[in-house]
Design a protein around this motif. Structure first.
Motif, PDB file in Angstrom:
ATOM      1  N   LEU A  52       0.746  -1.336   0.017  1.00 32.50           N
ATOM      2  CA  LEU A  52       0.113  -0.097  -0.083  1.00 32.50           C
ATOM      3  C   LEU A  52       0.801   1.318   0.097  1.00 32.50           C
ATOM      4  CD1 LEU A  52      -2.521  -1.241   2.562  1.00 32.50           C
ATOM      5  CD2 LEU A  52      -3.110  -1.016   0.469  1.00 32.50           C
ATOM      6  N   THR A  53       0.401   2.457  -0.247  1.00 33.61           N
ATOM      7  CA  THR A  53       0.878   3.659  -0.265  1.00 33.61           C
ATOM      8  C   THR A  53       0.650   4.068   1.189  1.00 33.61           C
ATOM      9  OG1 THR A  53      -0.857   4.950  -0.858  1.00 33.61           O
ATOM     10  CG2 THR A  53       0.527   4.031  -2.636  1.00 33.61           C
ATOM     11  N   GLU A  54       1.912   5.237   1.594  1.00 29.45           N
ATOM     12  CA  GLU A  54       1.411   5.832   2.782  1.00 29.45           C
ATOM     13  C   GLU A  54       0.125   6.397   2.992  1.00 29.45           C
ATOM     14  OE1 GLU A  54       4.639   8.048   4.621  1.00 29.45           O
ATOM     15  OE2 GLU A  54       6.188   7.156   3.003  1.00 29.45           O
ATOM     16  N   ARG A  55      -0.364   6.994   1.744  1.00 34.96           N
ATOM     17  CA  ARG A  55      -1.609   7.652   1.793  1.00 34.96           C
ATOM     18  C   ARG A  55      -2.890   6.387   2.104  1.00 34.96           C
ATOM     19  NH1 ARG A  55      -3.498  11.735  -2.690  1.00 34.96           N
ATOM     20  NH2 ARG A  55      -1.846  13.177  -1.512  1.00 34.96           N
ATOM     21  N   ASP A  56      -2.676   5.519   1.487  1.00 36.33           N
ATOM     22  CA  ASP A  56      -3.376   4.159   1.804  1.00 36.33           C
ATOM     23  C   ASP A  56      -3.436   3.927   3.385  1.00 36.33           C
ATOM     24  OD1 ASP A  56      -4.352   3.720  -0.816  1.00 36.33           O
ATOM     25  OD2 ASP A  56      -2.545   2.437  -1.134  1.00 36.33           O
ATOM     26  N   TRP A  57      -2.312   3.828   3.892  1.00 38.93           N
ATOM     27  CA  TRP A  57      -2.241   3.519   5.073  1.00 38.93           C
ATOM     28  C   TRP A  57      -2.813   4.583   6.319  1.00 38.93           C
ATOM     29  CZ3 TRP A  57      -1.059  -1.213   6.859  1.00 38.93           C
ATOM     30  CH2 TRP A  57      -0.904  -1.592   8.167  1.00 38.93           C
ATOM     31  N   ASN A  74     -10.392  -6.655  13.677  1.00 37.07           N
ATOM     32  CA  ASN A  74      -9.186  -7.259  13.232  1.00 37.07           C
ATOM     33  C   ASN A  74      -9.031  -7.445  11.845  1.00 37.07           C
ATOM     34  OD1 ASN A  74      -8.170  -7.960  15.885  1.00 37.07           O
ATOM     35  ND2 ASN A  74      -9.909  -9.611  16.016  1.00 37.07           N
ATOM     36  N   LEU A  75      -9.792  -6.515  11.036  1.00 34.96           N
ATOM     37  CA  LEU A  75      -9.920  -6.579   9.580  1.00 34.96           C
ATOM     38  C   LEU A  75      -8.397  -6.205   8.884  1.00 34.96           C
ATOM     39  CD1 LEU A  75     -11.964  -7.245   7.555  1.00 34.96           C
ATOM     40  CD2 LEU A  75     -12.351  -4.659   7.400  1.00 34.96           C
ATOM     41  N   ASP A  76      -7.839  -6.838   7.840  1.00 33.21           N
ATOM     42  CA  ASP A  76      -6.697  -6.509   7.411  1.00 33.21           C
ATOM     43  C   ASP A  76      -6.827  -5.319   6.489  1.00 33.21           C
ATOM     44  OD1 ASP A  76      -6.936  -7.102   4.190  1.00 33.21           O
ATOM     45  OD2 ASP A  76      -7.962  -8.583   5.263  1.00 33.21           O
ATOM     46  N   PRO A  77      -5.778  -4.376   6.487  1.00 31.80           N
ATOM     47  CA  PRO A  77      -5.819  -3.199   5.759  1.00 31.80           C
ATOM     48  C   PRO A  77      -6.260  -3.003   4.470  1.00 31.80           C
ATOM     49  CG  PRO A  77      -3.716  -3.472   6.705  1.00 31.80           C
ATOM     50  CD  PRO A  77      -4.521  -4.843   6.810  1.00 31.80           C
ATOM     51  N   ILE A  78      -5.880  -4.162   3.620  1.00 32.48           N
ATOM     52  CA  ILE A  78      -6.508  -4.034   2.050  1.00 32.48           C
ATOM     53  C   ILE A  78      -7.949  -4.180   2.195  1.00 32.48           C
ATOM     54  CG2 ILE A  78      -6.257  -5.124  -0.114  1.00 32.48           C
ATOM     55  CD1 ILE A  78      -3.386  -5.904   0.670  1.00 32.48           C
ATOM     56  N   THR A  79      -8.591  -5.198   2.983  1.00 33.13           N
ATOM     57  CA  THR A  79     -10.143  -5.516   2.838  1.00 33.13           C
ATOM     58  C   THR A  79     -10.908  -4.326   3.519  1.00 33.13           C
ATOM     59  OG1 THR A  79      -9.636  -8.037   3.308  1.00 33.13           O
ATOM     60  CG2 THR A  79     -11.973  -6.923   3.884  1.00 33.13           C
ATOM     61  N   TYR A  94      -8.416  -2.512  -4.939  1.00 32.54           N
ATOM     62  CA  TYR A  94      -8.031  -3.184  -3.703  1.00 32.54           C
ATOM     63  C   TYR A  94      -8.331  -4.515  -3.815  1.00 32.54           C
ATOM     64  CZ  TYR A  94      -7.574   1.365  -1.543  1.00 32.54           C
ATOM     65  OH  TYR A  94      -6.804   2.822  -0.955  1.00 32.54           O
ATOM     66  N   ALA A  95      -9.427  -4.858  -4.416  1.00 36.56           N
ATOM     67  CA  ALA A  95      -9.832  -6.301  -4.668  1.00 36.56           C
ATOM     68  C   ALA A  95      -8.718  -7.254  -5.569  1.00 36.56           C
ATOM     69  CB  ALA A  95     -11.171  -6.570  -5.660  1.00 36.56           C
ATOM     70  N   GLU A  96      -8.097  -6.476  -6.744  1.00 33.21           N
ATOM     71  CA  GLU A  96      -6.832  -7.121  -7.229  1.00 33.21           C
ATOM     72  C   GLU A  96      -5.846  -7.154  -6.364  1.00 33.21           C
ATOM     73  OE1 GLU A  96      -6.600  -4.617 -10.624  1.00 33.21           O
ATOM     74  OE2 GLU A  96      -8.300  -5.311 -11.930  1.00 33.21           O
ATOM     75  N   LEU A  97      -5.485  -6.065  -5.433  1.00 26.37           N
ATOM     76  CA  LEU A  97      -4.302  -6.029  -4.665  1.00 26.37           C
ATOM     77  C   LEU A  97      -4.434  -7.376  -3.761  1.00 26.37           C
ATOM     78  CD1 LEU A  97      -1.770  -5.047  -3.656  1.00 26.37           C
ATOM     79  CD2 LEU A  97      -3.041  -3.407  -2.451  1.00 26.37           C
ATOM     80  N   LEU A  98      -5.723  -7.253  -2.910  1.00 30.37           N
ATOM     81  CA  LEU A  98      -6.135  -8.285  -2.092  1.00 30.37           C
ATOM     82  C   LEU A  98      -5.746  -9.927  -2.895  1.00 30.37           C
ATOM     83  CD1 LEU A  98      -6.670  -9.320   0.706  1.00 30.37           C
ATOM     84  CD2 LEU A  98      -9.096  -9.256   0.002  1.00 30.37           C
ATOM     85  N   LEU A  99      -6.051 -10.158  -3.817  1.00 30.24           N
ATOM     86  CA  LEU A  99      -6.058 -11.415  -4.454  1.00 30.24           C
ATOM     87  C   LEU A  99      -4.568 -11.667  -4.895  1.00 30.24           C
ATOM     88  CD1 LEU A  99      -7.349 -13.898  -6.007  1.00 30.24           C
ATOM     89  CD2 LEU A  99      -7.512 -12.620  -7.980  1.00 30.24           C
ATOM     90  N   ALA A 100      -3.666 -10.668  -5.104  1.00 32.40           N
ATOM     91  CA  ALA A 100      -2.351 -10.785  -5.334  1.00 32.40           C
ATOM     92  C   ALA A 100      -1.519 -11.179  -4.122  1.00 32.40           C
ATOM     93  CB  ALA A 100      -1.880  -9.538  -6.018  1.00 32.40           C
ATOM     94  N   VAL A 101      -2.046 -10.525  -2.876  1.00 30.05           N
ATOM     95  CA  VAL A 101      -1.245 -10.881  -1.748  1.00 30.05           C
ATOM     96  C   VAL A 101      -1.690 -12.118  -1.084  1.00 30.05           C
ATOM     97  CG1 VAL A 101      -1.345  -9.988   0.891  1.00 30.05           C
ATOM     98  CG2 VAL A 101      -1.033  -8.182  -1.097  1.00 30.05           C
TER      99      VAL A 101
END
Length: 236
Positions: A52-57, A74-79, A94-101
Motif C-alpha cells: 500500500l501507499t502511505e496515503r492508503d495506510w 481485526n480486519l486487514d488493511p486491504i479489505t 483493492y480487490a485485485e491487490l488482495l487477490l495478489a497478496v
C-alpha cells in the motif's frame, strides 16, 4: 517516552556548567521530531508490507478509528480499504491487490505444507495427520499445485451416534470434495478421530495430501453449531 528519556540523558551527560544546559523547549521539540520520524518510518514499513501507499495506510488508520474499527477490529488493511472504497475503481484496485497478496501468501503456505507433509510421511508413515485444535476454518479458497482455485467445504460432525455424519462425509468423498472436517466430540484425542476416519473410509492419501483435513472442534452455539444440529456443511 523512551526516545525522550534517551535524548535527555545524553544531553545531561554533556552538560558541564549551568550555562551549557539546553533550553527545555528545544529538547521537547527535538524529542517530538524524533517521535514523529519514528512513526513515519513505521507507517512506511507497514504500508510497504501490505503493498500500500502511505496515503492508503493513513486512510486505513483513520477508518479503524471509526465505526469500521468497532465492526471489524481485526480486519486487514486491504479489505478494510476495499469495503470502505469511495469509488468502483478504488474497490477494483483493492480487490485485485488482495487477490495478489492472498495468492502469494497461499503459495508460501503450500510450500511449507509440502515440507510438513513430507516430514510426516517420513516420520509417521502409518498414521493420518490430525490438525491441532482450532475453530477457525482455513482459507475460503485452496490453490492446487497446478494453480487452480477451488472452493473447500467446512464439515462439522460427531463420531458417536451420528449416522448422518458418516453418510454425509462418505457422499462428499465420493463427489471428490475438498473439505476440512471438524469433530466436535473427540475430546482432543487424535486416536478417536483416526478410528472414526478409518471406519468411514477416509482415504489416508487424501488426508496426507491435505485434500481432506481432520480437526478437533467443539460446539459453537452462537453460530448454530451444536451436537444436535450435526452434520453441518458450509461451502466457503
Amino acid at each position: 517516552m523512551t526516545l525522550a528519556m534517551t535524548l535527555l540523558a545524553s544531553q545531561a551527560a554533556a552538560q558541564t556548567t549551568p550555562e551549557s544546559r539546553p533550553d527545555a523547549s528545544a529538547v521537547i521539540q527535538e524529542t517530538q521530531r524524533m517521535l514523529e520520524s519514528e512513526r513515519t518510518r513505521t507507517r512506511t514499513e507497514q504500508a510497504e508490507a501490505w503493498r500500500l501507499t502511505e496515503r492508503d495506510w493513513e486512510r486505513y488508520e483513520a477508518l479503524m478509528e471509526g465505526p469500521r474499527g468497532v465492526w471489524s477490529p481485526n480486519l486487514d488493511p486491504i479489505t478494510a480499504l476495499g469495503v470502505e472504497a469511495r469509488s468502483a475503481e478504488e474497490r477494483r484496485r483493492y480487490a485485485e491487490l488482495l487477490l495478489a497478496v492472498e495468492r502469494d501468501r497461499t503459495e508460501r503456505e503450500l510450500a511449507f505444507q509440502r515440507a510438513y507433509d513430507e516430514a510426516w510421511q517420513r516420520l509417521y508413515p502409518d498414521e493420518m495427520p490430525v490438525d491441532e485444535f482450532t475453530l477457525r476454518p482455513r482459507n475460503a479458497f485452496h490453490f492446487t499445485d497446478e494453480g487452480a482455485l477451488q472452493a473447500r467445504l467446512t464439515v462439522y460432525v460427531a463420531v458417536e451416534a451420528c449416522e448422518r455424519c458418516d453418510s454425509t462425509v462418505s457422499e462428499l468423498m465420493a463427489q471428490g470434495a475438498q473439505m476440512d472436517i471438524f469433530v466436535l466430540d473427540s475430546d482432543g484425542d487424535d486416536a478417536v478421530i483416526r478410528d472414526w476416519a478409518r471406519r468411514v473410509g477416509v482415504p489416508a492419501d487424501r488426508v496426507r495430501a491435505r485434500d481432506i483435513t481432520l480437526n478437533h472442534g467443539q460446539p459453537d452455539p452462537e453460530h448454530g453449531i451444536t451436537m444436535g444440529s450435526l452434520p453441518q456443511v458450509y461451502p466457503r
